[in-house]
Design a protein around this motif. Structure first.
Motif, PDB file in Angstrom:
ATOM      1  N   ARG A   1      17.655  20.292  32.595  1.00  0.00           N
ATOM      2  CA  ARG A   1      16.909  20.466  33.856  1.00  0.00           C
ATOM      3  C   ARG A   1      16.369  19.141  34.365  1.00  0.00           C
ATOM      4  O   ARG A   1      16.108  18.987  35.569  1.00  0.00           O
ATOM      5  CB  ARG A   1      15.738  21.439  33.656  1.00  0.00           C
ATOM      6  N   TYR A   2      16.221  18.183  33.458  1.00  0.00           N
ATOM      7  CA  TYR A   2      15.639  16.883  33.796  1.00  0.00           C
ATOM      8  C   TYR A   2      16.599  15.790  33.317  1.00  0.00           C
ATOM      9  O   TYR A   2      16.486  15.312  32.180  1.00  0.00           O
ATOM     10  CB  TYR A   2      14.256  16.735  33.152  1.00  0.00           C
ATOM     11  N   PRO A   3      17.547  15.392  34.170  1.00  0.00           N
ATOM     12  CA  PRO A   3      18.631  14.504  33.762  1.00  0.00           C
ATOM     13  C   PRO A   3      18.159  13.228  33.060  1.00  0.00           C
ATOM     14  O   PRO A   3      17.343  12.473  33.589  1.00  0.00           O
ATOM     15  CB  PRO A   3      19.328  14.169  35.086  1.00  0.00           C
ATOM     16  N   GLY A   4      18.675  13.037  31.842  1.00  0.00           N
ATOM     17  CA  GLY A   4      18.380  11.822  31.090  1.00  0.00           C
ATOM     18  C   GLY A   4      17.114  11.855  30.275  1.00  0.00           C
ATOM     19  O   GLY A   4      16.822  10.906  29.527  1.00  0.00           O
ATOM     20  N   ILE A   5      16.323  12.921  30.377  1.00  0.00           N
ATOM     21  CA  ILE A   5      15.020  12.917  29.718  1.00  0.00           C
ATOM     22  C   ILE A   5      15.138  12.965  28.193  1.00  0.00           C
ATOM     23  O   ILE A   5      14.210  12.582  27.477  1.00  0.00           O
ATOM     24  CB  ILE A   5      14.144  14.078  30.222  1.00  0.00           C
ATOM     25  N   SER A   6      16.290  13.405  27.686  1.00  0.00           N
ATOM     26  CA  SER A   6      16.437  13.430  26.231  1.00  0.00           C
ATOM     27  C   SER A   6      16.447  12.024  25.652  1.00  0.00           C
ATOM     28  O   SER A   6      16.268  11.849  24.453  1.00  0.00           O
ATOM     29  CB  SER A   6      17.717  14.172  25.832  1.00  0.00           C
ATOM     30  N   ARG A   7      16.624  11.004  26.491  1.00  0.00           N
ATOM     31  CA  ARG A   7      16.493   9.629  26.014  1.00  0.00           C
ATOM     32  C   ARG A   7      15.077   9.382  25.510  1.00  0.00           C
ATOM     33  O   ARG A   7      14.871   8.665  24.527  1.00  0.00           O
ATOM     34  CB  ARG A   7      16.829   8.651  27.136  1.00  0.00           C
ATOM     35  N   ALA A   8      14.100   9.986  26.174  1.00  0.00           N
ATOM     36  CA  ALA A   8      12.715   9.872  25.713  1.00  0.00           C
ATOM     37  C   ALA A   8      12.537  10.586  24.383  1.00  0.00           C
ATOM     38  O   ALA A   8      11.784  10.134  23.517  1.00  0.00           O
ATOM     39  CB  ALA A   8      11.768  10.450  26.768  1.00  0.00           C
ATOM     40  N   ALA A   9      13.235  11.720  24.209  1.00  0.00           N
ATOM     41  CA  ALA A   9      13.130  12.460  22.954  1.00  0.00           C
ATOM     42  C   ALA A   9      13.732  11.675  21.800  1.00  0.00           C
ATOM     43  O   ALA A   9      13.242  11.725  20.665  1.00  0.00           O
ATOM     44  CB  ALA A   9      13.833  13.808  23.083  1.00  0.00           C
ATOM     45  N   LEU A  10      14.804  10.931  22.054  1.00  0.00           N
ATOM     46  CA  LEU A  10      15.433  10.135  21.010  1.00  0.00           C
ATOM     47  C   LEU A  10      14.516   9.020  20.527  1.00  0.00           C
ATOM     48  O   LEU A  10      14.580   8.622  19.364  1.00  0.00           O
ATOM     49  CB  LEU A  10      16.743   9.541  21.532  1.00  0.00           C
ATOM     50  N   ALA A  11      13.663   8.518  21.415  1.00  0.00           N
ATOM     51  CA  ALA A  11      12.812   7.383  21.069  1.00  0.00           C
ATOM     52  C   ALA A  11      11.422   7.793  20.605  1.00  0.00           C
ATOM     53  O   ALA A  11      10.694   6.983  20.035  1.00  0.00           O
ATOM     54  CB  ALA A  11      12.679   6.452  22.279  1.00  0.00           C
TER      55      ALA A  11
ATOM     56  N   LEU B   1       3.572   8.498  27.900  1.00  0.00           N
ATOM     57  CA  LEU B   1       4.016   9.472  28.898  1.00  0.00           C
ATOM     58  C   LEU B   1       5.278  10.195  28.420  1.00  0.00           C
ATOM     59  O   LEU B   1       5.391  11.421  28.567  1.00  0.00           O
ATOM     60  CB  LEU B   1       4.286   8.775  30.233  1.00  0.00           C
ATOM     61  N   ASP B   2       6.209   9.458  27.831  1.00  0.00           N
ATOM     62  CA  ASP B   2       7.424  10.075  27.300  1.00  0.00           C
ATOM     63  C   ASP B   2       7.076  11.156  26.281  1.00  0.00           C
ATOM     64  O   ASP B   2       7.656  12.251  26.287  1.00  0.00           O
ATOM     65  CB  ASP B   2       8.307   9.026  26.635  1.00  0.00           C
ATOM     66  N   GLU B   3       6.140  10.850  25.394  1.00  0.00           N
ATOM     67  CA  GLU B   3       5.734  11.817  24.377  1.00  0.00           C
ATOM     68  C   GLU B   3       5.144  13.071  25.016  1.00  0.00           C
ATOM     69  O   GLU B   3       5.413  14.202  24.581  1.00  0.00           O
ATOM     70  CB  GLU B   3       4.720  11.171  23.433  1.00  0.00           C
ATOM     71  N   LEU B   4       4.359  12.890  26.061  1.00  0.00           N
ATOM     72  CA  LEU B   4       3.760  14.026  26.756  1.00  0.00           C
ATOM     73  C   LEU B   4       4.831  14.863  27.465  1.00  0.00           C
ATOM     74  O   LEU B   4       4.747  16.099  27.484  1.00  0.00           O
ATOM     75  CB  LEU B   4       2.730  13.531  27.773  1.00  0.00           C
ATOM     76  N   LEU B   5       5.826  14.200  28.040  1.00  0.00           N
ATOM     77  CA  LEU B   5       6.896  14.928  28.735  1.00  0.00           C
ATOM     78  C   LEU B   5       7.687  15.797  27.760  1.00  0.00           C
ATOM     79  O   LEU B   5       7.930  16.978  28.032  1.00  0.00           O
ATOM     80  CB  LEU B   5       7.838  13.944  29.430  1.00  0.00           C
ATOM     81  N   ILE B   6       8.087  15.223  26.640  1.00  0.00           N
ATOM     82  CA  ILE B   6       8.848  15.986  25.656  1.00  0.00           C
ATOM     83  C   ILE B   6       7.988  17.097  25.071  1.00  0.00           C
ATOM     84  O   ILE B   6       8.465  18.221  24.847  1.00  0.00           O
ATOM     85  CB  ILE B   6       9.384  15.063  24.544  1.00  0.00           C
ATOM     86  N   GLY B   7       6.713  16.821  24.862  1.00  0.00           N
ATOM     87  CA  GLY B   7       5.810  17.862  24.375  1.00  0.00           C
ATOM     88  C   GLY B   7       5.718  19.028  25.339  1.00  0.00           C
ATOM     89  O   GLY B   7       5.722  20.190  24.924  1.00  0.00           O
ATOM     90  N   ARG B   8       5.655  18.740  26.634  1.00  0.00           N
ATOM     91  CA  ARG B   8       5.591  19.803  27.645  1.00  0.00           C
ATOM     92  C   ARG B   8       6.850  20.674  27.584  1.00  0.00           C
ATOM     93  O   ARG B   8       6.766  21.914  27.608  1.00  0.00           O
ATOM     94  CB  ARG B   8       5.443  19.191  29.034  1.00  0.00           C
ATOM     95  N   LEU B   9       8.019  20.039  27.493  1.00  0.00           N
ATOM     96  CA  LEU B   9       9.262  20.806  27.463  1.00  0.00           C
ATOM     97  C   LEU B   9       9.367  21.635  26.183  1.00  0.00           C
ATOM     98  O   LEU B   9       9.832  22.776  26.218  1.00  0.00           O
ATOM     99  CB  LEU B   9      10.463  19.867  27.580  1.00  0.00           C
ATOM    100  N   CYS B  10       8.925  21.081  25.080  1.00  0.00           N
ATOM    101  CA  CYS B  10       8.953  21.828  23.815  1.00  0.00           C
ATOM    102  C   CYS B  10       7.984  23.002  23.848  1.00  0.00           C
ATOM    103  O   CYS B  10       8.264  24.074  23.284  1.00  0.00           O
ATOM    104  CB  CYS B  10       8.609  20.900  22.649  1.00  0.00           C
ATOM    105  N   ALA B  11       6.846  22.823  24.503  1.00  0.00           N
ATOM    106  CA  ALA B  11       5.837  23.887  24.567  1.00  0.00           C
ATOM    107  C   ALA B  11       6.356  25.104  25.311  1.00  0.00           C
ATOM    108  O   ALA B  11       5.883  26.224  25.093  1.00  0.00           O
ATOM    109  CB  ALA B  11       4.561  23.361  25.233  1.00  0.00           C
ATOM    110  N   GLU B  12       7.334  24.917  26.184  1.00  0.00           N
ATOM    111  CA  GLU B  12       7.865  26.018  26.989  1.00  0.00           C
ATOM    112  C   GLU B  12       8.988  26.784  26.287  1.00  0.00           C
ATOM    113  O   GLU B  12       9.513  27.745  26.837  1.00  0.00           O
ATOM    114  CB  GLU B  12       8.365  25.472  28.325  1.00  0.00           C
ATOM    115  N   ILE B  13       9.347  26.353  25.082  1.00  0.00           N
ATOM    116  CA  ILE B  13      10.430  27.006  24.341  1.00  0.00           C
ATOM    117  C   ILE B  13       9.844  28.094  23.443  1.00  0.00           C
ATOM    118  O   ILE B  13       8.988  27.824  22.603  1.00  0.00           O
ATOM    119  CB  ILE B  13      11.212  25.986  23.495  1.00  0.00           C
ATOM    120  N   ASP B  14      10.303  29.325  23.630  1.00  0.00           N
ATOM    121  CA  ASP B  14       9.847  30.442  22.802  1.00  0.00           C
ATOM    122  C   ASP B  14      10.488  30.362  21.422  1.00  0.00           C
ATOM    123  O   ASP B  14      11.683  30.061  21.289  1.00  0.00           O
ATOM    124  CB  ASP B  14      10.212  31.779  23.452  1.00  0.00           C
ATOM    125  N   LEU B  15       9.686  30.644  20.406  1.00  0.00           N
ATOM    126  CA  LEU B  15      10.173  30.636  19.030  1.00  0.00           C
ATOM    127  C   LEU B  15      10.127  32.052  18.467  1.00  0.00           C
ATOM    128  O   LEU B  15       9.100  32.722  18.564  1.00  0.00           O
ATOM    129  CB  LEU B  15       9.313  29.711  18.161  1.00  0.00           C
TER     130      LEU B  15
END
Length: 237
Positions: free
Chosen positions: A119-129, A80-94
């Motif tokens: 926007r999602y407090p603490g969620i970068s902890r999932a990105a670190l792992a 689930l953590d991987e999916l959450l970070i993937g969703r946030l990354c998908a919304e970033i324009d390159l």
């Protein structure tokens, strides 16, 4: 060799799709659970209560189902953590890499990544792992790599530069979320910290003298400074 978590997730997702297409029976949900629905519910919990509140049981309750139902779509909390970070990354324009503007472009990507995490407090902890295997996460790394290479950064330096930049963005966003979290009685104001530094004994002459500089910084000034400093180092290499 046993199937990987990703393979298990795919197999369970396909089974869930097949089940959803079957004839409805007693007690069947009017709106079937999907991976996107699970991610939406999880992000809503994090946005309102912080990453610490996120559990599979909480997500299941938000979807008005039991935790076992989620495992047809999400293998475990790490998945689930991987999916959450993937969703946030998908919304970033390159941007399209521009050799003349590579510094501004990579800074913009880092800033958008930071703002997504905040926007999602603490969620970068999932990105670190999380390992960067999700294609949406890899898309972001691919875009950052293309920008640095277009700017003339050597491939090895660019690869490690991306790692350093993303680690800093993740850590910065996590620190902000921890400092702003409710019930954190150990956080002191800048004025109080300045007072403590200024009143230190003679064993700390530099800290006393430069207390204002050590405690300075509003909004994201420190973030901007650090990213610029890292880009300076990459450019020199």
């Amino acid at each position: 060799m046993p199937p990987t978590p990703q393979q298990r997730r795919a197999a369970r997702h396909h089974q869930a799709v097949a089940d959803a297409g079957a004839s409805p029976g007693r007690g069947r949900r009017a709106k079937p659970i999907t991976v996107d629905a699970v991610v939406d519910a999880a992000l809503d919990i994090v946005a309102r209560e912080g990453y610490e509140a996120l559990t599979m049981r909480r997500v299941a309750a938000a979807l008005e189902t039991g935790p076992a139902s989620l495992y047809a779509h999400v293998v475990n909390k790490g998945d689930l953590d991987e999916l959450l970070i993937g969703r946030l990354c998908a919304e970033i324009d390159l941007p399209e890499p521009d050799p003349a503007a590579w510094r501004e472009q990579i800074t913009g990507v880092c800033t958008r990544m930071r703002d997504q995490y905040l926007r999602y407090p603490g969620i970068s902890r999932a990105a670190l792992a999380a390992a960067p295997t999700n294609q949406d996460t890899l898309r972001l790394a691919e875009g950052m790599l293309a920008i640095l290479l277009a700017g003339g950064i050597a491939p090895q330096a660019a690869a490690w530069g991306i790692d350093s930049l993303t680690l800093y963005v993740n850590a910065y966003a996590l620190e902000i979320s921890l400092l702003s979290g409710s019930g954190n009685e150990w956080v002191v104001s800048r004025e109080e910290l300045l007072g403590r530094f200024s009143s230190l004994p003679d064993a700390f002459p530099q800290t006393r003298r430069y207390a204002a500089e050590l405690t300075a910084g509003t909004d994201h000034e420190r973030f901007d400074f650090t990213v610029e400093l890292m880009l300076d180092g990459l450019a020199r290499r």
